[in-house]
Design an enzyme around this catalytic site. Sequence first.
Site, PDB file in Angstrom:
ATOM      1  N   THR A 123      -3.764 -17.451 -16.304  1.00 18.01           N
ATOM      2  CA  THR A 123      -2.756 -16.415 -16.214  1.00 18.01           C
ATOM      3  C   THR A 123      -2.549 -16.011 -14.807  1.00 18.01           C
ATOM      4  O   THR A 123      -1.335 -15.951 -14.118  1.00 18.01           O
ATOM      5  CB  THR A 123      -3.150 -15.196 -17.128  1.00 18.01           C
ATOM      6  OG1 THR A 123      -3.268 -15.567 -18.355  1.00 18.01           O
ATOM      7  CG2 THR A 123      -2.224 -13.949 -16.961  1.00 18.01           C
ATOM      8  N   LEU A 160       4.670  -0.905 -13.456  1.00 17.66           N
ATOM      9  CA  LEU A 160       4.830  -0.395 -12.247  1.00 17.66           C
ATOM     10  C   LEU A 160       5.102  -1.496 -11.034  1.00 17.66           C
ATOM     11  O   LEU A 160       5.729  -1.216 -10.233  1.00 17.66           O
ATOM     12  CB  LEU A 160       3.791   0.734 -11.890  1.00 17.66           C
ATOM     13  CG  LEU A 160       3.617   1.805 -12.956  1.00 17.66           C
ATOM     14  CD1 LEU A 160       2.358   2.652 -12.658  1.00 17.66           C
ATOM     15  CD2 LEU A 160       4.851   2.549 -12.937  1.00 17.66           C
ATOM     16  N   LEU A 177      -9.171  -8.030 -15.517  1.00 20.79           N
ATOM     17  CA  LEU A 177      -8.790  -8.362 -14.214  1.00 20.79           C
ATOM     18  C   LEU A 177      -9.482  -9.637 -13.773  1.00 20.79           C
ATOM     19  O   LEU A 177     -10.600  -9.924 -14.080  1.00 20.79           O
ATOM     20  CB  LEU A 177      -9.587  -7.201 -13.275  1.00 20.79           C
ATOM     21  CG  LEU A 177      -9.082  -5.669 -13.548  1.00 20.79           C
ATOM     22  CD1 LEU A 177      -9.764  -4.807 -12.877  1.00 20.79           C
ATOM     23  CD2 LEU A 177      -7.491  -5.660 -12.936  1.00 20.79           C
ATOM     24  N   HIS A 191     -10.984   2.281  16.112  1.00 22.44           N
ATOM     25  CA  HIS A 191      -9.864   3.131  16.220  1.00 22.44           C
ATOM     26  C   HIS A 191      -8.798   2.336  16.825  1.00 22.44           C
ATOM     27  O   HIS A 191      -9.247   1.786  17.857  1.00 22.44           O
ATOM     28  CB  HIS A 191     -10.443   4.350  16.834  1.00 22.44           C
ATOM     29  CG  HIS A 191      -9.172   5.293  17.329  1.00 22.44           C
ATOM     30  ND1 HIS A 191      -8.650   6.074  16.434  1.00 22.44           N
ATOM     31  CD2 HIS A 191      -8.478   5.184  18.399  1.00 22.44           C
ATOM     32  CE1 HIS A 191      -7.619   6.995  16.994  1.00 22.44           C
ATOM     33  NE2 HIS A 191      -7.434   6.233  17.983  1.00 22.44           N
TER      34      HIS A 191
END
Length: 466
Positions: free
Chosen positions: A42, A187, A320, A445
């Site tokens: 699937t 969704l 899942l 960062h």
Amino acid sequence: MTEKFQAIVIGGGPGGYVCAIRLAQLGLKTACIESRGSLGGTCLNIGCIPSKSLLNLSEEFHKIKNLSNKGIEVENVKLNLGKMMKSKDKAVTVLTKGVEFLLKKNKVTYFKGTGSFKSKNEILIKDENNKEILIQSEKIIIATGSVPVPLPGIEFDEKTIVSSTGALKLNEVPKKMVVVGGGYIGLEMGSVWSRLGADVHVVEFLDHITPGMDKEISNEFMKILKKQGINFHMQHKVENIKKNSSGAIVLTTDKDGNKKEFDCDVVLISVGRKPNTKGLNLENVGVELDKKSRIKTNKNFQTNINNIYALGDVIAGPMLAHKAEDEGVAVAENIAGQSGHVNYDTIPGVIYTTPEVASIGKTEEQLNNQNIKYKIGKFSFMANSRAKAIDDVEGFVKILADEKSDKVLGAHLIGPHAGELIAEIGIAMEFGASSEDIARTCHAHPTFSEAVKEAALSVDKRAIHS
Ligand code: FAD
Ligand code: NAD
């Protein structure tokens, strides 16, 4: 003569093919049987991969159309749905062929056909021309996955009334699409067609979307999707769907008994999936199912017939692909005499919408139900410099840690790259880390991952940037 194997895997999805490869790596002569004519199950053929391809392409289309707000003028942006579908199909073909190559490389014998039990050690394979082959093995693994659940009395025609399979290959953008069920598929596929221009209406039985997810994230998620133009009709029950010349009419009743009709071109039914045991002839060997028709297994993935194992969507647990894959590895290792296991407390769930939603471990609701005392750390992407720099600031990171030990119990994210960020928390949880461990780890960062660090700092109310 009947060919003998040391292990036969029925089903070539992420659970089955991964199990077959691991068995072969561990030295077992292994066969893998797949009925759909292409490997990957699937997930690769009609699930994870084609849906993520369309999510990405529809998002690119939507973003490009809105670039002028950011000083990039693009004119005459047009959709070529046929080409978009071809691009999705190409991704599927490349990956399914890749799995075939992997089976070959690992010397797994691949049988194209439908497998069924003749006895507890014999599997009959019927190919598309009804030619039959019988093969034998000491160990047999069932990895036959799941199929969509229809609404009672309503059949999928995969054109007007579609499951996810039809929703992945519509040849026109529907003007209006009704999505029954506000879960993962509704969704994700609702977002795809909404971005491509459909007026999408989600009809959901409950008072919230994505049941089982942390409620605060679920509420924020619905708010954001509404802003994107998706309409929600909560606490609505679908009574009937009638097809007509232009599409269909969906008849619903709300919690107060008010009836409503939705006229649309396409209805997507996404109310869950059910285990697929059809055609296996389990009754020939007496393999037991549970009340939800899933194959019953013990902690070693053995069925009540001890040489027969089962894994993936056909057994209990979240449906899942990564859960199926990890079970595939665990089953193979158990069969080879090792101690394979899966930690069900650290299986992430990701919804690949924009923004992405990702979740791992316990939700606040579960901790409250279990009377576990916890601390919360939260950090908004609005205060994350990378998110600010690229103007992608919706959402937040939420970390739940044990009140006394500070051990991370769960994390729930909505925001940019949430599906990637959750991996850091998975590793932390596998190592039994505290929120302080994450907070004291140096994060580059400017990155989105700094929001995870700041959420961890915020567990002890010492976030720097908020
Ligand atoms: P499957 O992938 O269903 O594979 C089982 C295979 O067995 C099938 O190919 C079937 O043809 C074959 N088979 C069945 N019976 C026989 C037989 N008798 N003989 C031979 N072969 C047989 N999960 C995620 O983790 N991430 C995602 O992004 C995601 N997106 C999804 C999107 C959609 C639209 C859908 C429908 C699902 C999605 N999933 C996703 C769920 C994921 O696809 C499944 O959890 C996963 O494929 C389960 O793997 P499996 O190996 O157990 O079963
Ligand atoms: P789901 O369980 O995620 O959602 C089903 C939704 O339908 C729920 O909100 C439920 O309350 C609602 N519902 C149930 N019956 C209803 C009814 N009669 N009327 C209206 N609403 C109703 O199921 P799904 O979206 O079909 O997806 C199936 C499974 O496939 C998922 O649970 C997930 O395991 C897997 N999947 C995963 C991903 C991913 O990992 N990104 C993507 C797609 C699918």
